[in-house]
Design a protein around this motif. Structure first.
Motif, PDB file in Angstrom:
ATOM      1  N   MET A 196       0.838  -1.184   0.000  1.00 24.94           N
ATOM      2  CA  MET A 196       0.000   0.000   0.000  1.00 24.94           C
ATOM      3  C   MET A 196       0.879   1.242   0.000  1.00 24.94           C
ATOM      4  N   VAL A 197       0.309   2.374  -0.400  1.00 27.95           N
ATOM      5  CA  VAL A 197       1.064   3.622  -0.431  1.00 27.95           C
ATOM      6  C   VAL A 197       1.359   4.067   0.998  1.00 27.95           C
ATOM      7  N   SER A 198       2.632   4.348   1.267  1.00 24.32           N
ATOM      8  CA  SER A 198       3.006   4.806   2.612  1.00 24.32           C
ATOM      9  C   SER A 198       4.295   5.615   2.545  1.00 24.32           C
ATOM     10  N   GLU A 199       4.524   6.386   3.601  1.00 19.95           N
ATOM     11  CA  GLU A 199       5.774   7.146   3.739  1.00 19.95           C
ATOM     12  C   GLU A 199       6.173   7.122   5.206  1.00 19.95           C
ATOM     13  N   GLN A 200       7.374   6.658   5.497  1.00 16.98           N
ATOM     14  CA  GLN A 200       7.891   6.602   6.852  1.00 16.98           C
ATOM     15  C   GLN A 200       9.061   7.574   6.971  1.00 16.98           C
ATOM     16  N   ARG A 201       9.177   8.207   8.133  1.00 15.57           N
ATOM     17  CA  ARG A 201      10.239   9.186   8.352  1.00 15.57           C
ATOM     18  C   ARG A 201      10.977   8.917   9.656  1.00 15.57           C
ATOM     19  N   LEU A 202      12.280   9.152   9.630  1.00 12.32           N
ATOM     20  CA  LEU A 202      13.118   9.082  10.828  1.00 12.32           C
ATOM     21  C   LEU A 202      13.979  10.343  10.843  1.00 12.32           C
ATOM     22  N   ASP A 203      13.742  11.220  11.829  1.00 17.02           N
ATOM     23  CA  ASP A 203      14.487  12.477  11.929  1.00 17.02           C
ATOM     24  C   ASP A 203      15.537  12.381  13.027  1.00 17.02           C
ATOM     25  N   SER A 204      16.708  12.925  12.767  1.00 17.43           N
ATOM     26  CA  SER A 204      17.775  12.938  13.761  1.00 17.43           C
ATOM     27  C   SER A 204      17.623  14.147  14.673  1.00 17.43           C
ATOM     28  N   THR A 238      13.662  -3.748  -0.444  1.00 22.49           N
ATOM     29  CA  THR A 238      12.441  -3.127  -0.969  1.00 22.49           C
ATOM     30  C   THR A 238      12.189  -3.632  -2.384  1.00 22.49           C
ATOM     31  N   GLU A 239      11.013  -3.329  -2.894  1.00 20.54           N
ATOM     32  CA  GLU A 239      10.705  -3.713  -4.277  1.00 20.54           C
ATOM     33  C   GLU A 239      11.572  -2.883  -5.228  1.00 20.54           C
ATOM     34  N   THR A 240      12.398  -3.552  -6.001  1.00 16.62           N
ATOM     35  CA  THR A 240      13.333  -2.871  -6.887  1.00 16.62           C
ATOM     36  C   THR A 240      12.616  -1.900  -7.814  1.00 16.62           C
ATOM     37  N   SER A 241      13.088  -0.675  -7.835  1.00 11.55           N
ATOM     38  CA  SER A 241      12.619   0.403  -8.722  1.00 11.55           C
ATOM     39  C   SER A 241      11.273   0.997  -8.327  1.00 11.55           C
ATOM     40  N   TYR A 242      10.617   0.445  -7.292  1.00  9.08           N
ATOM     41  CA  TYR A 242       9.287   0.944  -6.930  1.00  9.08           C
ATOM     42  C   TYR A 242       9.203   1.448  -5.484  1.00  9.08           C
ATOM     43  N   ASP A 243       9.891   0.812  -4.546  1.00  4.97           N
ATOM     44  CA  ASP A 243       9.907   1.240  -3.152  1.00  4.97           C
ATOM     45  C   ASP A 243      11.354   1.538  -2.755  1.00  4.97           C
ATOM     46  N   GLY A 244      11.569   2.566  -1.944  1.00  6.67           N
ATOM     47  CA  GLY A 244      12.946   2.872  -1.547  1.00  6.67           C
ATOM     48  C   GLY A 244      13.041   4.041  -0.601  1.00  6.67           C
ATOM     49  N   GLY A 245      14.274   4.335  -0.186  1.00 12.15           N
ATOM     50  CA  GLY A 245      14.505   5.385   0.795  1.00 12.15           C
ATOM     51  C   GLY A 245      15.462   6.448   0.307  1.00 12.15           C
ATOM     52  N   VAL A 246      15.318   7.637   0.862  1.00 11.55           N
ATOM     53  CA  VAL A 246      16.179   8.772   0.534  1.00 11.55           C
ATOM     54  C   VAL A 246      16.649   9.419   1.827  1.00 11.55           C
ATOM     55  N   MET A 247      17.659  10.255   1.703  1.00 13.65           N
ATOM     56  CA  MET A 247      18.134  11.029   2.848  1.00 13.65           C
ATOM     57  C   MET A 247      18.008  12.506   2.534  1.00 13.65           C
ATOM     58  N   LYS A 261      19.966  18.990  10.669  1.00 14.83           N
ATOM     59  CA  LYS A 261      19.110  17.853  11.008  1.00 14.83           C
ATOM     60  C   LYS A 261      19.033  16.937   9.786  1.00 14.83           C
ATOM     61  N   LEU A 262      18.955  15.654  10.040  1.00  9.66           N
ATOM     62  CA  LEU A 262      18.868  14.655   8.975  1.00  9.66           C
ATOM     63  C   LEU A 262      17.492  14.015   8.985  1.00  9.66           C
ATOM     64  N   ARG A 263      17.030  13.612   7.819  1.00 15.02           N
ATOM     65  CA  ARG A 263      15.749  12.904   7.697  1.00 15.02           C
ATOM     66  C   ARG A 263      15.910  11.737   6.737  1.00 15.02           C
ATOM     67  N   PHE A 264      15.567  10.553   7.202  1.00 10.83           N
ATOM     68  CA  PHE A 264      15.524   9.356   6.354  1.00 10.83           C
ATOM     69  C   PHE A 264      14.062   9.105   5.992  1.00 10.83           C
ATOM     70  N   ARG A 265      13.755   9.040   4.696  1.00  9.16           N
ATOM     71  CA  ARG A 265      12.371   8.848   4.237  1.00  9.16           C
ATOM     72  C   ARG A 265      12.274   7.572   3.413  1.00  9.16           C
ATOM     73  N   LEU A 266      11.295   6.747   3.742  1.00 13.24           N
ATOM     74  CA  LEU A 266      11.050   5.499   3.027  1.00 13.24           C
ATOM     75  C   LEU A 266       9.666   5.577   2.386  1.00 13.24           C
ATOM     76  N   GLY A 267       9.611   5.421   1.077  1.00 13.22           N
ATOM     77  CA  GLY A 267       8.342   5.503   0.359  1.00 13.22           C
ATOM     78  C   GLY A 267       7.979   4.188  -0.300  1.00 13.22           C
ATOM     79  N   SER A 268       6.693   3.836  -0.249  1.00  9.88           N
ATOM     80  CA  SER A 268       6.194   2.602  -0.868  1.00  9.88           C
ATOM     81  C   SER A 268       5.016   2.925  -1.771  1.00  9.88           C
ATOM     82  N   ASP A 269       4.828   2.101  -2.811  1.00  8.90           N
ATOM     83  CA  ASP A 269       3.713   2.320  -3.732  1.00  8.90           C
ATOM     84  C   ASP A 269       2.528   1.435  -3.355  1.00  8.90           C
ATOM     85  N   ASP A 270       1.505   1.386  -4.241  1.00  7.53           N
ATOM     86  CA  ASP A 270       0.284   0.650  -3.930  1.00  7.53           C
ATOM     87  C   ASP A 270       0.305  -0.774  -4.481  1.00  7.53           C
TER      88      ASP A 270
END
Length: 207
Positions: A1-9, A31-40, A107-116
């Protein structure tokens, strides 16, 4: 499902004397290659969060795996990210911070995004051992401010442009507030009469 998770330092200061400051951390992901992943992302001096690359940082090791698809609703779609199966061992990522971060709160932020769509079995992103690493400057020279030669003629009550430069190690920053020259001081003229010369004013004095 579509989601976004965050971790802030927590916020931390990058010392102004830091030479070649870089971030290092260990992480592993699945994660699902090319569709779900994380950024900084990074925020400098309480500014808006933006991708570390957009902020002027550079990956020294362990950079993004590729670009996420913009289909299927991933909030991070179209962005470069870490994605795919990389959970067998930790990977070290090293990031050279932008020069604008020195002496600033970060401040740092790690973001993980997933599709549907598909989610692989055991989907995860683990982040560990975040470090700020730098060399300490041993030869810090105080800032020196120099000024260009002033203009020969200026006009009162009008803006006057003048050039200042600041040099030092590390390179300092400074600000100059613009304004106008003060108004000309009023000049009074007085006369003294020579009592021995009727009708003659022998001199003027200006104050």
């Amino acid at each position: 499902m579509v989601s976004e998770q965050r971790l802030d330092s927590p916020a931390f200061i990058v010392p102004v004397s830091a030479v070649n400051p870089e971030l290092r951390f260990q992480h592993r992901w699945n994660t699902e290659t090319s569709y779900d992943g994380g950024v900084m992302e990074i925020s400098v001096d309480n500014g808006a969060f933006q991708d570390v690359l957009a902020a002027g940082a550079t990956f020294l090791a362990g950079g993004y795996s590729g670009t996420l698809s913009s289909s299927y609703g991933n909030p991070l779609g179209g962005r470069a990210a870490w994605h795919g199966a990389n959970d067998s061992a930790y990977t070290q990522t090293r990031i050279a911070l932008p020069a604008t971060a020195r002496g600033k709160q970060v401040k740092l932020r790690f973001r993980l995004g997933s599709d549907d769509s598909v989610s692989p079995s055991g989907a995860v992103w683990r982040v560990d051992t975040i470090q700020l690493v730098y060399q300490q400057a041993n030869n810090i020279q105080p800032a020196a401010i120099t000024s260009a030669a002033p203009a020969g003629v200026v006009t009162v009550n009008l803006p006057y442009a003048h050039t200042f430069t600041a040099v030092g190690q590390p390179a300092p920053g400074f600000a100059v507030t613009s304004g106008t020259l003060p108004p000309r001081h009023p000049r009074s003229v007085s006369v003294d009469r020579d009592p021995d010369s009727a009708g003659v004013w022998p001199f003027w004095s200006q104050h």
